[in-house]
Design an enzyme around this catalytic site. Sequence first.
Site, PDB file in Angstrom:
ATOM      1  N   HIS A 114      30.759  40.165  38.427  1.00  0.00           N
ATOM      2  CA  HIS A 114      31.779  39.939  39.441  1.00  0.00           C
ATOM      3  C   HIS A 114      32.832  38.999  38.860  1.00  0.00           C
ATOM      4  O   HIS A 114      32.591  38.312  37.858  1.00  0.00           O
ATOM      5  CB  HIS A 114      31.160  39.304  40.688  1.00  0.00           C
ATOM      6  CG  HIS A 114      30.245  40.214  41.442  1.00  0.00           C
ATOM      7  ND1 HIS A 114      30.652  41.415  41.951  1.00  0.00           N
ATOM      8  CD2 HIS A 114      28.932  40.071  41.799  1.00  0.00           C
ATOM      9  CE1 HIS A 114      29.640  41.997  42.586  1.00  0.00           C
ATOM     10  NE2 HIS A 114      28.582  41.206  42.501  1.00  0.00           N
ATOM     11  N   CYS A 143      33.894  42.528  38.161  1.00  0.00           N
ATOM     12  CA  CYS A 143      33.635  42.990  39.520  1.00  0.00           C
ATOM     13  C   CYS A 143      33.746  41.844  40.510  1.00  0.00           C
ATOM     14  O   CYS A 143      33.528  40.684  40.161  1.00  0.00           O
ATOM     15  CB  CYS A 143      32.234  43.588  39.610  1.00  0.00           C
ATOM     16  SG  CYS A 143      31.924  44.857  38.373  1.00  0.00           S
TER      17      CYS A 143
END
Length: 545
Positions: free
Chosen positions: A375, A418
């Site tokens: 992420h 992400c």
Amino acid sequence: MEFQKLLFDIGKALCKDEVKALAFLCADLLGRNVTTVESASDLFSRLADQAHLSSERPHLLTELLLIIQRTHLARQFNLTGQGSTTRSLVSPYRKLLYNLSEELTDADLKNVKFLLGKKLPRRFQEENVSTLEVFRQMEHMDLISDINLDLLETVIKPVCPALTEKITQFKAHYVPPISPGAQETGHPGSRTCTYEPNHVPHSHGRTFSNEMPEHPLAESSLNSSNTSVDRPNMVHGGGGHEALQRQLSALSTEESNSVCSEVRSDVTEMLPQKREMPLTTNINTILETYPMTAAKRGTCLIINNYDFSASQKGLQSRDGTMTDEGCLHKVFGWLGFEIETHRDCKGNDILSVMKKLGSRDHSQMDCVVCCILSHGEEGCVYGVDGHTVDIRELMECFNGLNCRSLVEKPKLFFIQACQGKKTQASVSVEADGPAYRLVNSDAVVAKDSIPSEADFLCGMSTVRSYISYREKKNGTWYIQSLCQNLVRMVPRGFDIVSILTKVNADVSQKTDGSGQKKQMPQPSFSLRKKVVFPIPRDPPPVLYH
């Protein structure tokens, strides 16, 4: 004289069967019946006459010795460093047939001959006829070619099913050449201007050999960043190709020899064929290639963060990321990299791993690759603990001040950054961004992610204001496209920027089930040369999709 002595000594070290194998591998280059080759010196002389072999260009000799696994001989004569950055002169088709011949046992060959039955003349059923001789006769009878391997696949499958995978891989990735290097009589893949065997036409004071770059886009410089685009396939259909071929066919032999090189530039604008680099006096349009001659290709570091349950920021687990990791492992391993994988790293751990890799001695390596799957927010990526680390800080671990052994060597980063959101059970595609942001500034900003030092490339999965998507079972759009295009385009000689341009094109065409969600990757780089990976000897890996 010294080079002639080298050729003489190498010829003495080769046995009769090895000479026959070399002649078979060079069949497309010589453009005539190689069964008449009597010795290694005869073969080398023919190659020299065709301008394929000389003291200035020993690359073909090196390649041939490596193909027949005479690596020790190449090393003995100090040829192992020659031609590793030069495109392959031996066609993939020839290599395939040779590799098949090496894998088939005497019993297998006997069964192959039996299955071929009356398709071959009776004398080729004899035990002293080798596999390569059988393949050569099948070519003469137009039973096989680079674009027609169905019969070969049919007879090999019941004999040695494992070998059919090599044929399948070849058929999946092979692009038929249109080149003077494939002028063998009766060879269906030969579609070129016709040259006399020992005649080399001249144009504008430059000599053209019977050799053209392996892939047109890999050798052309379209702009200062060397970005290449796909050209439409006009070989089948399209009046332009047929008209040009009729014009060439109408020329006499003498006329075609004199004008063929002049027509070539017009032809190549319409056809996806092999060609010479454009003639130009502008040195800025000629790009060098980073050397790929070190003892090892380099390290490929994969940081794969999946489990964010301890992040306390509501970041979801990144389902599908293991598929990405597996594909990256296969592809970069195939390219010759040593793979090093770290999973579920905290923010400080990511930086620590990068610093340790940057502190190593890379003097015996060509480059370094770092793939980060996690992420992220603008300009940074998340550790599984929810702490962020700046991408610039990660890349600075490899700059000229911190990693002297990588100075002037390419440093390649591929970042699937992400951003988490709530899992939508009814949708198999999820955005790597928080639910409340949707498409607003939810990806790493590429322009802020590359240091000013030279020789860096940072491939980002998305540009600003676009979401980066990941399919729970199939992995991310970006990493999957990257792996697939490396497999397809490296064997065709494309450089990394051209490959990433194709990734841009492919990912930009993807959409989710609603047809509303899109993604646009973006590479940023300070490369000074082209990054062209040497073509691996092993067949391309089979990816999941």
